[in-house]
Scaffold this active site. Sequence first.
Site, PDB file in Angstrom:
ATOM      1  N   THR A 163      -5.939   0.832  10.124  1.00 40.96           N
ATOM      2  CA  THR A 163      -6.898   0.446   9.644  1.00 40.96           C
ATOM      3  C   THR A 163      -7.202  -0.347   8.549  1.00 40.96           C
ATOM      4  OG1 THR A 163      -7.964   2.498  10.938  1.00 40.96           O
ATOM      5  CG2 THR A 163      -9.315   0.785   9.989  1.00 40.96           C
ATOM      6  N   ASP A 201       0.815  -1.094   0.281  1.00 40.36           N
ATOM      7  CA  ASP A 201      -0.286   0.181   0.460  1.00 40.36           C
ATOM      8  C   ASP A 201       0.792   1.118   0.057  1.00 40.36           C
ATOM      9  OD1 ASP A 201      -2.404   1.287  -0.131  1.00 40.36           O
ATOM     10  OD2 ASP A 201      -3.313   0.901   1.366  1.00 40.36           O
ATOM     11  N   ASP A 231      -1.480   4.740   7.528  1.00 41.61           N
ATOM     12  CA  ASP A 231      -2.136   6.122   8.794  1.00 41.61           C
ATOM     13  C   ASP A 231      -2.608   6.065   9.645  1.00 41.61           C
ATOM     14  OD1 ASP A 231      -2.400   8.940   8.854  1.00 41.61           O
ATOM     15  OD2 ASP A 231      -4.375   9.243   7.923  1.00 41.61           O
ATOM     16  N   THR A 232      -3.353   5.521   9.947  1.00 42.88           N
ATOM     17  CA  THR A 232      -3.893   5.097  11.219  1.00 42.88           C
ATOM     18  C   THR A 232      -4.319   3.687  11.231  1.00 42.88           C
ATOM     19  OG1 THR A 232      -6.244   4.253  10.156  1.00 42.88           O
ATOM     20  CG2 THR A 232      -6.125   6.737  11.248  1.00 42.88           C
ATOM     21  N   LYS A 265       3.744   6.479   9.245  1.00 43.15           N
ATOM     22  CA  LYS A 265       3.310   7.804   9.062  1.00 43.15           C
ATOM     23  C   LYS A 265       3.470   7.453  11.429  1.00 43.15           C
ATOM     24  CE  LYS A 265      -0.237  10.190   6.832  1.00 43.15           C
ATOM     25  NZ  LYS A 265      -1.416  10.706   6.377  1.00 43.15           N
TER      26      LYS A 265
HETATM   27  P1  5GP Z   1      -5.033   4.011   6.979  1.00 48.18           P
HETATM   28  O1  5GP Z   1      -6.241   4.960   8.070  1.00 48.18           O
HETATM   29  O2  5GP Z   1      -6.208   2.792   7.056  1.00 48.18           O
HETATM   30  O3  5GP Z   1      -3.529   3.648   7.279  1.00 48.18           O
HETATM   31  O4  5GP Z   1      -5.019   5.009   5.456  1.00 48.18           O
HETATM   32  C1  5GP Z   1      -6.212   4.395   4.926  1.00 48.18           C
HETATM   33  C2  5GP Z   1      -6.595   5.024   3.594  1.00 48.18           C
HETATM   34  O5  5GP Z   1      -6.014   6.756   3.793  1.00 48.18           O
HETATM   35  C3  5GP Z   1      -4.799   4.527   2.745  1.00 48.18           C
HETATM   36  O6  5GP Z   1      -5.303   3.746   2.139  1.00 48.18           O
HETATM   37  C4  5GP Z   1      -5.406   6.165   2.025  1.00 48.18           C
HETATM   38  O7  5GP Z   1      -5.434   6.167   0.411  1.00 48.18           O
HETATM   39  C5  5GP Z   1      -5.448   7.341   2.800  1.00 48.18           C
HETATM   40  N1  5GP Z   1      -4.045   8.205   2.873  1.00 48.18           N
HETATM   41  C6  5GP Z   1      -3.957   8.315   4.594  1.00 48.18           C
HETATM   42  N2  5GP Z   1      -3.031   9.100   4.427  1.00 48.18           N
HETATM   43  C7  5GP Z   1      -3.063   9.631   3.559  1.00 48.18           C
HETATM   44  C8  5GP Z   1      -2.085  10.594   3.579  1.00 48.18           C
HETATM   45  O8  5GP Z   1      -1.239  11.088   3.473  1.00 48.18           O
HETATM   46  N3  5GP Z   1      -1.706  11.147   1.978  1.00 48.18           N
HETATM   47  C9  5GP Z   1      -2.486  10.506   1.100  1.00 48.18           C
HETATM   48  N4  5GP Z   1      -2.789  11.043  -0.445  1.00 48.18           N
HETATM   49  N5  5GP Z   1      -3.882   9.551   1.573  1.00 48.18           N
HETATM   50  C10 5GP Z   1      -3.649   8.819   2.854  1.00 48.18           C
END
Ligand code: 5GP
Length: 219
Positions: free
Chosen positions: A124, A117, A121-122, A161
Site C-alpha cells: 500500500t 523503504d 508488506d501489503t 513479503k
Molecule cells: P505496507 O503494508 O504498506 O507494504 O507497509 C507499511 C509499513 O508497515 C512499512 O513501511 C513498515 O513500516 C510497516 N511494516 C510492515 N511489515 C512490517 C514488518 O514485518 N516489520 C516492521 N518492523 N514493520 C513492518
Amino acid sequence: MVEKVYVTYNDVHKLCQEAAPKILAQFKPQLIIAIGGGGYVPARILRSFLKQPGSPNIPIQAIGLSLYEQLPVTDNANAGTGVVDQIGTKVTRTQWLDLSSLGEMQNLVGKRILIVDEVDDTRTTLEYAVKELEKDVEEARQKLGTNTEKTEFSIFVLHNKDKKKKGVLPSNMMEESRYLAARTIGDEWICYPWEATDIDAHDELAKKQLNGNGAVKAQ
Ligand code: 5GP
C-alpha cells in the site's frame, strides 16, 4: 502466530552492500527518496555503496508516510453488536519532498530516482509513494514542456513479503526490473534494529535465531 524475525544492523548493512552493484547496473540512480522512518537507514548505507569515484554523493530526500488502519465503522443496525462493516487502509503523508532544497519540483524531471523503504508488506505504501511522486513530477514536466525526458522511478526494499498484495506498482516497473528486494520472505514480522529499545537483547535474539530456527540471513 506470526513469527518474528530479528534483523541486525550488520544484516541491513550487508543487504545494502549486496544490492548496490545490482542497483548501479540496473538503475544508476541520481536521487534517492527514502520513505520514513524505515527507509532512512538503508538509504544512507546504500549511498555509501553507490558512491562512484569522482562523482558526488547521491542526494537523499525524505518523505514520511504512515499507514493508518481506519477505526472499525459500525452502522446503526450493527450498533452494539461489534460487527465490523468496514476496515479501510489509508496512507497519510507526514512529510513530503523539501521543494526549497530541491530548487523546484522541476529538478526531478528527467531524473532516475530510487525510492527506498525497509519492507514491502501489503505494498500500500509503495503504491501511494510511486503514484504521488509520478503525479507531482508529471505536473512539473507538463509545465516545462512535453519534450522533456520522463522521470524514471525504481524501488529498493530490504525485504519483500511473498503474499497477496493490496497495492499495485506500475507494470513496466516490474517488467523493466526497476523493483529490487534484497530478500523475499514469508509473511513474518521483521524486527529491525532501529526499533529495538535494547539493542544487545535484539542482537542476542538474532544470534539465537541464526543458530536455531528460520532466521533471515544477510549473507
Ligand atoms: P505496507 O503494508 O504498506 O507494504 O507497509 C507499511 C509499513 O508497515 C512499512 O513501511 C513498515 O513500516 C510497516 N511494516 C510492515 N511489515 C512490517 C514488518 O514485518 N516489520 C516492521 N518492523 N514493520 C513492518
